[in-house]
Design an enzyme around this catalytic site. Structure first.
Site, short mmCIF file in Angstrom:
data_model
loop_
_atom_site.label_atom_id
_atom_site.label_comp_id
_atom_site.label_asym_id
_atom_site.label_seq_id
_atom_site.Cartn_x
_atom_site.Cartn_y
_atom_site.Cartn_z
N ALA A 159 0.83 -1.20 0.00
CA ALA A 159 0.00 0.00 0.00
C ALA A 159 0.87 1.26 0.00
O ALA A 159 1.96 1.26 0.58
CB ALA A 159 -0.92 -0.01 1.22
N PRO A 160 0.41 2.32 -0.70
CA PRO A 160 -0.87 2.47 -1.40
C PRO A 160 -0.93 1.85 -2.78
O PRO A 160 -1.98 1.86 -3.40
CB PRO A 160 -1.04 3.99 -1.48
N SER A 206 1.46 2.13 -5.79
CA SER A 206 2.00 2.63 -7.05
C SER A 206 3.02 1.65 -7.64
O SER A 206 3.02 1.38 -8.85
CB SER A 206 2.64 4.01 -6.84
N ASP A 228 1.56 -9.42 8.74
CA ASP A 228 2.76 -8.72 9.17
C ASP A 228 3.92 -9.15 8.27
O ASP A 228 4.26 -10.34 8.21
CB ASP A 228 3.06 -9.06 10.63
N CYS A 282 12.65 5.55 1.08
CA CYS A 282 12.66 6.96 0.66
C CYS A 282 13.32 7.79 1.75
O CYS A 282 12.79 8.83 2.15
CB CYS A 282 11.26 7.45 0.34
#
Length: 815
Positions: free
Chosen positions: A207-208, A210, A266, A348
């Site tokens: 998720a989300p 892309s 998980d 990121c």
């Protein structure tokens, strides 16, 4: 005295049997004043403290750092900390910081089927780019089909565009299935994985979605919707929160045939999946993946161009809290990777504690079964990975320099910080937990092959990427609970852990035949891929890698440091702990049942579908993938009170149909046909037979079909149907979607004498089926009175599809 009383009431003191706490209070106040004293004579915080003085303090004081104020320094501290890490040359970092202060230009990818090899992009995309010319679209040279908008203006604190008109255009284009909005940096992991349609792919933190959508588009190849056959592979998208997968599932249904299975578990303890197939010669047993994505949760300081308020509360310690989970996810991904498979680890974030430190610890845990592959992307300059870095102190200090206190090695860390529990050996360069100089040098050499993307080289954000490959014929280290085969007798056994005492260096196993326990050399065991018995399916998920699993044997010098437990022992201990968890995700079977012959004949006769390739070629259409058609739930059912779900016929890939068990499975199927459910039904129906459905009243007349097509399946049906297809012009389609709700059947070229039901309207320039240009297919409904109305579906912008396919001179500026 008042200050003494306040400190005494606020600080927890160790209990003493004689009731005298004066010694503990004196030691506690000494430690407090030493850290927080404002007198000039107080010692300042440095990289180390007096160890003898620390050892003299009570354990309750040594294990707890006195509270200090948090100092917010924003960009200044951010710049100073990463300048100290030397991520890149000083001039490049200065330019990167300058660019980080600018808004992030929005970017998007077009569908692979709209990219013409050697000819640029399709006409629909060219029309969209003409709409976006005021915002200066620029093609991203290193990623085919990617564009960024250089003049998009400012963005809000949540990363949303403030230009409402631009935002509306991008949202509508994405709903029409033409583009996917995604940052350019996040396109790297899927780009370097080299995914093919037959691959088994796992996205542990999806998720989300892309990156998941990018992989899904790559699995469909360049043909896009030109073929009706689903890919043979499988994409498993996992996330811990089920509500975060809802948006991904909606977006995936716009694909021609989604081979996607969404699971909720998980990622640190992702359970094994199993394959079951009745076809002779096909694979059985535990599922191993050809490609694995580990885009792990992180501090996200590489996204400051989008998250404008992130620097207001940024600290160097943000990455410390994520390191343990990141390492656990990476090690679990390695275990699920097939020999010769590829895995991407990405964040990121700029912080080496979340980047190189995790990769180095993962390589040490893998014990030579994994290697880092150098990534070279044509047209994009990437920085190499670090071999040395500094780790921030676990707590702030008022007298710390800008950028905070940092340590270059585990030996530099004071006992108080080691005992805090927030620093681990695995956060430091590999020399902290690999005593062998050769092993340390090998890991350092592989770290150089990691890659870091900086804003100075690409007009985007910061990103870290490591591409790892499992060596051929090399598997992950054995852990507690693995089923193995013993070479010398051929018997099946279960691993119980490493041997101890006189059996050190051996592996303790239990034979399944009689339950006896023996110690066997690791090279005398072969991992078994046979499916476990039914009770074993509810067994414990594997344990994450921990700091203790990477510790040097026998190192028990400090409390809170690595304890000398081996990899197998640590996994066994955590496995027993996880076995007692009651909130573990349930593993459920997937009821992907094949469509009955009666239902298939119902839709095949009404729409003129042919499953035989030879007959389909003679009729000039594509063969419909009959074997891929299964029963599935209604994709539009939202569970609202009083509503009942429909029954759907969906396309599912071969590998998706073979998955027997998964944690909280949510198969994202490609719906093609729907049938209303019986009145009074309140649950999603997976029909085992046609019981109770024979008397279902469709309301379409005696010659109609009780199955109705889904609007998103119109492009597929336009290529496969020999009946119920109307070929008209784009202008007629535009008049239909913009004009009255219903028109006469003759207006669009339909035959009013046809039975009531679904019809497919297709349009090309000139109105000829074989004309050049994009094909637009819309779903319509022919009523019993001979009138046609367009079938609209939420999230599918039919008007935009028609408008973008028109010639450029017919495009209105406002769309």
């Amino acid at each position: 005295m008042k200050r003494l009383a306040r400190l005494r009431s606020s600080l927890p003191l160790p209990a003493r049997r004689d009731g005298n706490q004066s010694l503990a209070l004196t030691a506690t106040l000494a430690a407090t004043l030493r850290f927080n004293a404002s007198e000039p004579s107080a010692p300042k915080r440095s990289g180390a403290v007096d160890l003898d003085e620390e050892a003299a303090l009570p354990s309750s004081v040594r294990n707890r750092r006195p509270p200090t104020a948090t100092v917010k320094r924003g960009l200044e501290e951010f710049d100073a900390y990463y300048s100290l890490q030397q991520l890149c040359p000083a001039d490049d970092w200065r330019k990167s910081v300058e660019r980080l202060c600018l808004p992030l230009p929005p970017a998007f990818r077009v569908k692979p089927g709209l990219i013409c090899r050697g000819e640029g992009v399709a006409e629909e995309v060219q029309a969209l780019l003409r709409w976006l010319k005021d915002w200066q679209p620029e093609e991203v040279g290193w990623c085919p089909g990617a564009f960024r908008l250089l003049a998009a203006g400012d963005i809000g604190k949540q990363g949303r565009l403030l230009d409402k008109k631009l935002n509306q255009i991008l949202v509508q284009a994405q709903r029409a299935g033409l583009i996917t909005r995604q940052e350019t940096a996040s396109m790297l992991p899927a780009l370097v994985l080299d995914v093919h349609p037959e691959h088994l792919v796992l996205d542990l933190c999806a998720a989300p979605g892309s990156k998941t959508m990018q992989v899904l588009e790559m699995m469909h190849g360049d043909l896009g919707e030109a073929t009706a056959l689903p890919p043979r592979g499988l994409l498993v998208a996992n996330d811990l929160k089920s509500w975060r997968l809802n948006r991904l599932r909606e977006r995936a249904r716009r694909q021609p045939a989604a081979p996607l299975l969404a699971t909720c578990a998980d990622a640190r303890r992702y359970p094994n999946l199993f394959l079951v197939s009745t076809k002779e010669g096909q694979r059985r047993g535990r599922l191993r993946f050809d490609r694995v994505l580990c885009d792990v949760p992180c501090s996200g300081d590489g996204t400051v161009r989008k998250a404008r308020g992130l620097l207001d509360h940024w600290t160097p310690r943000g990455g410390l809290a994520h390191h343990g989970d990141q390492l656990a996810i990476l090690c679990r991904g390695m275990e699920l990777l097939a020999p010769g498979g590829l895995l991407t680890y990405s964040t990121c974030a700029f912080n080496p504690v979340e980047c190189e430190a995790v990769v180095a610890a993962g390589l040490a845990w893998a014990k030579g079964s994994m290697e880092v592959v150098a990534v070279d992307v044509p047209g994009l300059r990437l920085q190499g990975g670090l071999t040395t870095w500094r780790v921030p102190a676990p707590a702030p200090s008022l007298d710390a320099p800008v950028g905070g206190i940092t340590y270059g090695s585990w030996e530099d860390v004071p006992i108080l910080d080691r005992s805090s529990g927030r620093l681990r050996r695995t956060m430091f360069p590999p020399a902290a937990y690999t005593p062998a100089a050769k092993a340390t040098a090998e890991i350092a050499e592989q770290l150089k092959r990691c890659r870091r993307l900086l804003p100075v080289t690409d007009n985007g954000g910061g990103f870290f990427l490591a591409l790892l490959r499992r060596l051929e014929h090399v598997d992950a280290p054995l852990k507690r609970g693995d089923r193995v085969r013993v070479f010398f007798n051929g018997l099946e056994a279960v691993v119980r852990g490493p041997g101890s005492g006189p059996f050190t260096g051996l592996t303790r196993v239990t034979y399944e035949s009689d339950g006896s326990m023996y110690h066997v050399a690791s090279d005398g065991l072969e991992r078994s891929i046979a499916p476990a018995p039914a009770p074993a399916l509810a067994s414990t998920p594997c344990a994450p890698a921990t700091e203790e699993a990477l510790a040097t044997p026998g190192d028990t010098t400090e409390q809170g440091a690595c304890s000398g437990t081996g990899v197998a022992e640590a996994a066994a201990a955590l496995g027993e702990e996880d076995a007692e968890r009651t909130d573990a995700p349930k593993r459920l079977s997937l009821p992907l049942l094949p469509v009955s012959e009666e239902d298939w004949q119902s839709v095949a006769v009404f729409f003129g579908l042919v499953s035989d390739e030879t007959k389909a070629a003679e009729l000039g259409v594509q063969a419909f993938p009959r074997a891929a058609l299964v029963y599935g739930p209604d994709p539009g059912y939202d569970g609202s009170p009083g509503s009942t779900p429909d029954i759907a016929l969906c396309l599912a890939s071969e590998a998706l149909r073979e998955v027997a068990r998964a944690p909280a499975p949510r198969p994202v199927l490609r719906p093609v046909f729907l049938r209303p459910a019986p009145q009074g039904s309140r649950a999603v129906v997976f029909p085992l037979a046609r019981q109770g459905l024979d008397g279902l009243e469709a309301g379409l007349g005696p010659d109609g079909c009780e199955w109705r097509a889904v609007a998103e399946a119109a492009p597929l049906l336009a290529k496969c149907c020999t009946r119920r297809v109307v070929h008209t012009s784009l202008a007629a389609l535009r008049r239909l979607v913009e004009g009255p709700k219903e028109v006469e059947a003759s207006t669009v070229g339909a035959d009013p004498s046809w039975p009531a039901g679904t019809v497919v309207l297709t349009g090309r320039r000139g109105g000829d089926r074989n004309s050049e240009g994009p094909l637009v297919a819309l779903l319509a409904f022919l009523t019993s009175s001979g009138r046609v109305r367009v079938v609209y579906q939420k999230g599918l912008n039919s008007r935009l599809l028609v408008t973008l396919a028109l010639p450029s001179e017919a495009l209105a500026p406002n769309g």
